[in-house]
Design an enzyme around this catalytic site. Structure first.
Site, mmCIF file in Angstrom:
data_model
loop_
_atom_site.group_PDB
_atom_site.id
_atom_site.type_symbol
_atom_site.label_atom_id
_atom_site.label_comp_id
_atom_site.label_asym_id
_atom_site.label_seq_id
_atom_site.Cartn_x
_atom_site.Cartn_y
_atom_site.Cartn_z
ATOM 1 N N PRO A 104 -1.884 -3.310 3.210
ATOM 2 C CA PRO A 104 -1.766 -2.069 3.985
ATOM 3 C C PRO A 104 -0.352 -1.757 4.485
ATOM 4 O O PRO A 104 -0.182 -0.888 5.353
ATOM 5 C CB PRO A 104 -2.695 -2.342 5.170
ATOM 6 C CG PRO A 104 -2.546 -3.816 5.398
ATOM 7 C CD PRO A 104 -2.328 -4.436 4.040
ATOM 8 N N GLU A 105 0.663 -2.430 3.950
ATOM 9 C CA GLU A 105 2.016 -2.259 4.474
ATOM 10 C C GLU A 105 2.472 -0.800 4.504
ATOM 11 O O GLU A 105 3.174 -0.368 5.418
ATOM 12 C CB GLU A 105 3.006 -3.096 3.642
ATOM 13 C CG GLU A 105 2.901 -4.600 3.846
ATOM 14 C CD GLU A 105 1.932 -5.278 2.891
ATOM 15 O OE1 GLU A 105 2.089 -6.483 2.661
ATOM 16 O OE2 GLU A 105 1.018 -4.602 2.378
#
Length: 227
Positions: A104-105
């Site tokens: 999910p960066e």
């Protein structure tokens, strides 16, 4: 933590008593990724400090790949961001049926930069880009279906089946395991013809090992004793 993990992995790679390495999480989750508070402290740090911090996790990935011994991730709970990257870097991923994976960066303006090299090789371009560009959460079964996870075990069977597979790998002749892992990843950078040529050399080298000689004799003797 990354420095300590790399040091521990290196120590196990050098130990003659270790034949297979398992990475497990302490607690309900495998690893939820980097400490964002620690990243916040680095926001105004010079570029060299940023590079040194990033290199620490990269060193873990390098160490896993260079080790001749297999490294197995035992994933329960969440494996997110850097935690998903750590699992992806392992040679085999065994997942609890309730395990979850995500990169999910991008949602906080970050990039899952180093893991992309590993992820593309594991699941292919289309799956990999969709995962890193949306950050969506994968359930264990879907992760297995796309090639991110090796096997998924039910909750009641997770620990005994993981232990059984680790024991099976530990009992495998270490010379054969080392040669197999070394050649497997060496093929990444070789053409088809060069890969086959490297396989010829590995094939002949394996024939000279005591483990192979004993294994062949054990097999042939078993056939001779069968009525």
């Amino acid at each position: 933590m990354a420095d300590e993990l790399a040091e521990a992995l290196f120590g196990m790679s050098e130990s003659p008593e270790v034949t297979v390495v398992a990475i497990d999480g302490e607690g309900p989750d495998f690893c939820a990724g980097v400490d964002l508070a620690a990243l916040e402290e680095l926001l105004d740090a010079p570029r060299q400090a940023q590079l040194d911090d990033a290199k620490a996790l990269a060193h873990v990935f390098h160490t896993i790949r260079r080790m001749e011994k297999p490294v197995v991730a035992l994933v329960r709970g969440r494996a997110y961001a850097g935690g998903a990257g750590l699992a992806t870097a392992c040679d085999i991923v065994l997942a609890h049926e309730e395990a979850r994976f995500a990169y999910p960066e991008i949602m906080i303006g970050f990039v899952p930069a180093m893991v992309m090299t590993l992820l593309r090789r594991s699941v292919g371009e289309k799956h990999a880009f969709e995962l890193v560009s949306t950050g969506r959460i994968l359930k264990a079964d879907e992760a297995r279906e796309i090639g991110l996870v090796s096997r998924v075990f039910a909750a009641t069977e997770f620990h005994p089946l993981c232990e059984a597979l680790l024991k099976q790998m530990a009992d495998t002749p270490s010379s054969a395991m080392a040669a197999t892992k070394t050649l497997f990843y060496k093929l990444d950078g070789l053409s088809f013809i060069d890969g086959i040529s490297a396989g010829i050399v590995a094939n002949v080298d394996a024939r000279a090992t005591p483990a192979f000689r004993e294994g062949v004799k054990r097999f042939t003797n078993r056939d001779k004793s069968t009525p």
